[in-house]
Design a protein around this motif. Sequence first.
Motif, PDB file in Angstrom:
ATOM      1  N   ALA A 260      12.999  19.107 -15.142  1.00  0.00           N
ATOM      2  CA  ALA A 260      14.075  19.997 -15.216  1.00  0.00           C
ATOM      3  C   ALA A 260      13.804  20.984 -16.017  1.00  0.00           C
ATOM      4  O   ALA A 260      13.954  22.302 -15.958  1.00  0.00           O
ATOM      5  CB  ALA A 260      15.233  19.177 -15.841  1.00  0.00           C
ATOM      6  N   ALA A 261      13.154  20.755 -17.224  1.00  0.00           N
ATOM      7  CA  ALA A 261      12.486  21.852 -18.264  1.00  0.00           C
ATOM      8  C   ALA A 261      11.745  22.801 -17.557  1.00  0.00           C
ATOM      9  O   ALA A 261      11.851  24.136 -17.671  1.00  0.00           O
ATOM     10  CB  ALA A 261      11.880  21.137 -19.273  1.00  0.00           C
ATOM     11  N   VAL A 262      10.670  22.372 -16.725  1.00  0.00           N
ATOM     12  CA  VAL A 262       9.681  23.415 -15.980  1.00  0.00           C
ATOM     13  C   VAL A 262      10.303  24.123 -15.122  1.00  0.00           C
ATOM     14  O   VAL A 262      10.335  25.491 -14.948  1.00  0.00           O
ATOM     15  CB  VAL A 262       8.752  22.375 -15.347  1.00  0.00           C
ATOM     16  CG1 VAL A 262       7.939  23.557 -14.651  1.00  0.00           C
ATOM     17  CG2 VAL A 262       7.728  21.733 -16.389  1.00  0.00           C
ATOM     18  N   ILE A 263      11.316  23.511 -14.174  1.00  0.00           N
ATOM     19  CA  ILE A 263      12.163  24.369 -13.312  1.00  0.00           C
ATOM     20  C   ILE A 263      12.811  25.543 -14.176  1.00  0.00           C
ATOM     21  O   ILE A 263      12.879  26.593 -13.748  1.00  0.00           O
ATOM     22  CB  ILE A 263      13.036  23.628 -12.531  1.00  0.00           C
ATOM     23  CG1 ILE A 263      12.204  22.571 -11.376  1.00  0.00           C
ATOM     24  CG2 ILE A 263      13.871  24.597 -11.711  1.00  0.00           C
ATOM     25  CD1 ILE A 263      12.980  21.611 -10.740  1.00  0.00           C
ATOM     26  N   GLY A 264      13.444  25.104 -15.440  1.00  0.00           N
ATOM     27  CA  GLY A 264      14.124  26.025 -15.931  1.00  0.00           C
ATOM     28  C   GLY A 264      13.184  27.101 -16.751  1.00  0.00           C
ATOM     29  O   GLY A 264      13.917  27.781 -17.594  1.00  0.00           O
ATOM     30  N   GLY A 265      12.027  27.160 -16.571  1.00  0.00           N
ATOM     31  CA  GLY A 265      11.362  28.141 -17.197  1.00  0.00           C
ATOM     32  C   GLY A 265      10.718  27.800 -18.741  1.00  0.00           C
ATOM     33  O   GLY A 265       9.926  28.492 -19.210  1.00  0.00           O
TER      34      GLY A 265
END
Lengths: 328, 506, 316, 330
Positions: A260-265
Amino acid sequence: MTELSTVGPPLARPKLDRSLLFGYALAVVCFLVLGVSTPDGFAPDRLLGILGSNAALGIVAIGQTLVLLCRGLDMSVGFTMNLAAVVLSATMAGQDANTPAALGLALAAGALVGLVNGLIVVWLRLPPLLATLAVGTAVQGGYYVLTKGQPKGAIAPGFREFADGGAFGGTLRWGFLVWLAVWLLAAVLLYRTVPGRRFIVVGANPRLAFLAGVGVRRHTVAAYVASGLTAAIGGVYLTAFAGSASLTAGASYTLASVAAAVIGGVALTGGIGSPTGTFAGVLVLVFLQTILTTWDVPAPVQQATQGAVLIVMMLVTLRFVRRGRSDR
Amino acid sequence: MADRTAVPGPCRLVCESISKTFGGTVAVRDVSLSLAAGEVLALVGENGAGKSTLMNVIAGAVRPDSGQVLVDGTRLSHGPQAARGAGIAMVHQELSLFGNLTVAENVLLGAEPVTGPLIGERALRETAAKILDDLGIHLDPDAGVARLSPGQRQLVEIAKAVATQPKVLILDEPTSSLESTQVDVLHALVVRLARRGTGIVFVSHRMNELFRFCTKVAVLRGGELAEEGDLADYSHDRLISAMVGRDVSDLYPARTDAAGRTDPVLALREVSGHGLHDITLDVVPGRVTGIAGLEGHGQSAIAEVLAGVRAPTSGQVLVAGAPTRLNSPAKAIAAGVGYVPSDRRTAGLALALSVAENMALVGGAGIRGRFWFRPRRQAAAVREVAARLALRSSSTGQAVGELSGGNQQKVLFGRWLLRADLRVLVLDDPTRGVDVGAREEIFGLLRELTARGVAVVLVSTDIQELLGMADDIVVIYEGRITGTVPGGDATEERVLALAMGQEVPA
Amino acid sequence: MIGTTTRTALRAGIPLWLLVFIALIVLPVLSEPFRSANNANSLMASLAPLLLVSAGQAVVVLLGGIDLSVGGIVGLGTVLVATPAVPGWVAAVLALAVGVAAGLVNGLGVLAGVPALVMTLGMSGVLGGIGLLVLAEPGGQVSRGLLAVLTLQAYPVPLAFVVAVAALAVAWTAVSWTRWGRVVLATGHDPVAARRTGLPWRSATLRAYALSGLFSGMAGLAVVARTYSGDSLSGGSLILDSITVVLIAGIALTGGQGSVLTVLPAAAVLGLLQNLIVLSGLDSYYQYIVEAVVLVIAVALYEASGKRPAFLARGG
Amino acid sequence: ACTSQSEETGVAGPPAGETKSTFVIGYDTYWLGNSWSVQLAAEFRASVSRHGAQIERVVYTQSDNDAQKQISNVDSMISRKVDAIIMTPVSPQAAVPIIKKANAARIPVILLGADANTDTYTSLVTVDDTAIGRVGAQWLVDRLGGKGRIYVLDGVAGNPVNEQRRAGAREVFARYPGIRVVASAAANWDQAEAKRAVTSMLAAHPQVDGVWSQGGAMTLGAIEAFRADGHPLVPMTGEGNNGLLKVWQQLGPESGFDAIGVSKPTWLADDALKVTLRVLTGQPYQKNDRKEPPAVTADNLPSLVQPDLPDDFWVDTRLDPAQIRSMFNG
Ligand SMILES: Nc1ncnc2c1ncn2[C@@H]1O[C@H](COP(=O)(O)OP(=O)(O)OP(=O)(O)O)[C@@H](O)[C@H]1O
Ligand SMILES: Nc1ncnc2c1ncn2[C@@H]1O[C@H](COP(=O)(O)OP(=O)(O)OP(=O)(O)O)[C@@H](O)[C@H]1O
Ligand SMILES: [Mg+2]
Ligand SMILES: [Mg+2]
């Protein structure tokens, strides 16, 4: 050539903004797909229902984000969630009266795990992945040995209600509100307070932070404690949601929160990203999951799709987000 | 000046109307250059003029928006490997050595002697050793690069470039961390290569070296080719004004002789540890205390002790006369001591963060707020300082990593101008890689500070700079103070002698 | 002749080797069942897959990456071998090919800028899903001929174990004595510099991940040699175990530091530990705790023996 | 002496001549990850304490539901030369080689609660998971009069138990064209995941007549989802876990909810030990003891539900109250 054009607010980092924007664009797309693909899919209370029932991930991911921001990684969140669940149910013993005490203990347990993570990372200077993995495994071993595989006690009925109840006649689930609250707190702390700015620097360049008199260790440890806390909150909510403690329910949350964090940039290299971005990342994952379930996609295909989507989304983000000289 | 007489051969390198823009900033605009065999071209220009970008284009590290590069008449396809194949070698402004490998392994990286698929370790060592000897670089090929001094690393970097026997050798500020003896080594090397017909591009901000090394000169200004010609036709001052676009009358502002020495704000008493031996030193308000010494003789350690980065193992640190444990930068800052480290990219800046964030980092409550963060206030404060430093950035929101080397240095420096309660400013090689114009500005600011009663400690390997700026020059050799020379009447010879331990302390 | 870098890397592993040798001398004396050839056989058979996966993992970590898809590849490998549809030999080759292919895709993703953690995580999801599609539940049929070969052994030493050790040795040689190996180490230490100086870091990256994929495929076969069946989930535990082994072996997650060869004693330590806990009849959940503690102590020692603070280092 | 029966099974009894009176038994706990596996283990220990006289000691191992770990564990029992091995194959196929190895070492192997793809084991004591799936599905179909829209809640994709129960159910549904599976999810036998899945199913396919769940906890999750959504309850299948039974009883018939609890009784562990001892003492025993799945229905619900015991308790047990209590608070 020498003049200073003052375009953009002083904090504006095109990088971050674009990926943030992109994260939300993705979330919206998923939402639309979900909406059109199912009867009255746009019904607001359904959307809120989905958000409510996935609040645990949202909350946990915020803690994960804080850790990632200071060049860390918390692989123990899943185990911490289970620990919190076990502690909660054992101390609650099915009595509403025990709820406050049980909550306190569960959160304390989470914070403690976070503290241990942080101290190991900072004092023993172990790579975060390893340190948190080790602590997590030990925690897991701990609650298995203690419970012999069988969570003791039970969740108080009143507390079970909590998971399904909510503000405005239950439309705004409590879980979702907690999620919002945690997110708001994190975002404000990070971007609207001086300590928050310092924290960002610790992640962006610890050596610099150290030289600038910023408490590198203090901030790093704080991040892990925060992650431990959010994991505990997530675990508690998950338990309330399920109605009984589980030794395994949290497992899937560790990697999900990172995803989730990575997808969120949020960059795994620290210093770049924000809880706001992670929020979008969670929405993407959650909507995707819901779409796949409602389409009655067989489990294996779901698994494959989620994997593929994760990769593709990263690729598209990269296409979308320009990288400067500073990139490393 | 043997290289002056080298006969220019055929065109080694030709750049045809190369342009490159990064987002908003035009780094290089329509630049055409040519370099004959045996020529040594001085590529000069202000920080951010586009020198590195142009060189990176030639070396294939940056893809130009338009234009092309030809080596010996054949067009170069993009990519570092292609450039390498075509015989272009570049020593980058930022070192590119691998600390986990040895000197030998670094020098021959990618070109190791192999039998079949396997590397011959012995052959590797011998080849590397030979190359180093040829270049007159005395280093153990088996030494881990991580343990070398910056100067030594730079030499290894150069050896690595030369090892490929390039047709064109690009040196982007190769001397920025070399000490004079090492510069001699490099000079000899350049002369030899030029004789062999290698075309050499030499980027530097050190005037005396430019005149010593080069035959031709090309001046970049704001990304455009402003002038080019024979260096012989240029005087020191003409070259400078060509770069800066104005006259830089005197680089070093006159000493405002701070009369009546006041008591030291910061002092060391028999301080030892971290390679230092009973250092005793007074830092006096209103004066620039220069610390001279060859690379790695402990002058940086002194700076770190003064800045609280390292606590001395024995001896005392006195703040305003009172013994104090300055065992963390936080404490030093609290005591009004600011520090500008030498390794700006790794220790001085958060490259991903904005100019504003980097500058305001140590700014007190007045600048970014006490608890609640005040972006507008911060921006205003930063913009003012940025203007004073003539900082070249698209906005205070631009990521520092995107600035040119010199402008990054300005950011680092400006950070402390935002500190009202600054009493001591410790600078470790503050003008490394900074262009003349910027240097003039920085020196001016240093004087402003001393006039304001701030004490400045200036560590530098550039003796000229110390002669120009320092009120007293403290010379270090092997961690000991070998002498203190009043800046006014110091000579380069005297300081060098002390720095090389050839003169026993009086 | 062994190069300096290679030698220093090896030296860090010496204590581990000693530990293993001591254990191999002491344990048989202490425990009667441990002495039995059967136990040795079982131990080696169970080590084979771990060794293979860890060897690949080690190379990827040296490159500064990480491979979470090893489990998926192992699982899919076993599944392919166990599908009656394809004849045994083809299946075996296919398993390896799929491993390499998956590795290459990982590499490409990483080159495109996807963080290794994310890339390989996604990949493991994809592979796991495919595995389940091919073979919904554990089982299937492994062709007799292939099985006969896979389970060859000079009792008590299983072929799989020998192959695994050989593969490890090859990987070590490649990293220590080829140009590719140097590029791997350089890229792992400082990818930006590697790019700037025009090293063939792209091809090196691709090969590293491909190697990891290949070894995982082989590990799949080694698993089949024990289970005689396919199971898409059978690689799960190998993901974390391989990372644990790599860390115990003193290979820094930040890349560029460590020796592939030390993976052998590291895996042995882990295997012996598990074997010991089982034989001692200790509740297997203590295993988690013991492993965690061993891991932390090991790496703490490495860090203490003079490397820069890990918490300041790049990446997780 | 060996009876003809045990020779029929093709498994050697105790080595001729040697006549032991007490035995070393190897018991591999296949998992301790859910309440059923825990109670199974407890049931076994209880049984051991009942047969203490004949048992010298028990060698316990624990396999974390990991087939390879199980192989290592059982292998270690062979190394320790136990007299008999009781195991619950995590994977029916993967267990084959190790069972054969045990045969070679002339150690009888008793399979508890799960089959293996070989007949070289000594004895099998179980309830077929296919049967469990079938019985539940059949009940649901009959309850819906052969037609209706249903949700399916599976366990862990790829897990043999999951796949067998699923197969059993699909086989039934296939026979009734009136039955439409409108949505299905693998909720990993987890209550929260089941609740989440059903929540979104309800949103997408509000029109539903029944739920086939292959796990008690998941059925609870489904009920929770229906209630949270305010959707009228429908017939659901489940298992004999106390949590479900308690809710079921509270709801009462008027709620429109009805269920069937089909499950593997944990006392299989007791039977397994008994068979083992028969084998070791050379008494006749049944090689394949596949029992019909006992079912909890509205009729026997009142007699089985334990309102004062936790949800995770499995009602069909031979544990005495003390042992049960120690399992939950000890
Ligand atoms: N970036 C860094 N580079 C080198 N050393 C560091 C760095 N950060 C921390 N350290 C080491 O860790 C010690 C403590 O660091 P720091 O003071 O930043 O943590 P802290 O949170 O302020 O600790 P405390 O809360 O006890 O003051 C420093 O004295 C230094 O030796
Ligand atoms: N990767 C990048 N992204 C954005 N802007 C860049 C990038 N690289 C260079 N620039 C900009 O291009 C201009 C030229 O930079 P360059 O590094 O070539 O200057 P330079 O002449 O080498 O300066 P110095 O003498 O300080 O090294 C500068 O304004 C810089 O900000
Ligand atoms: Mg501090
Ligand atoms: Mg430059």
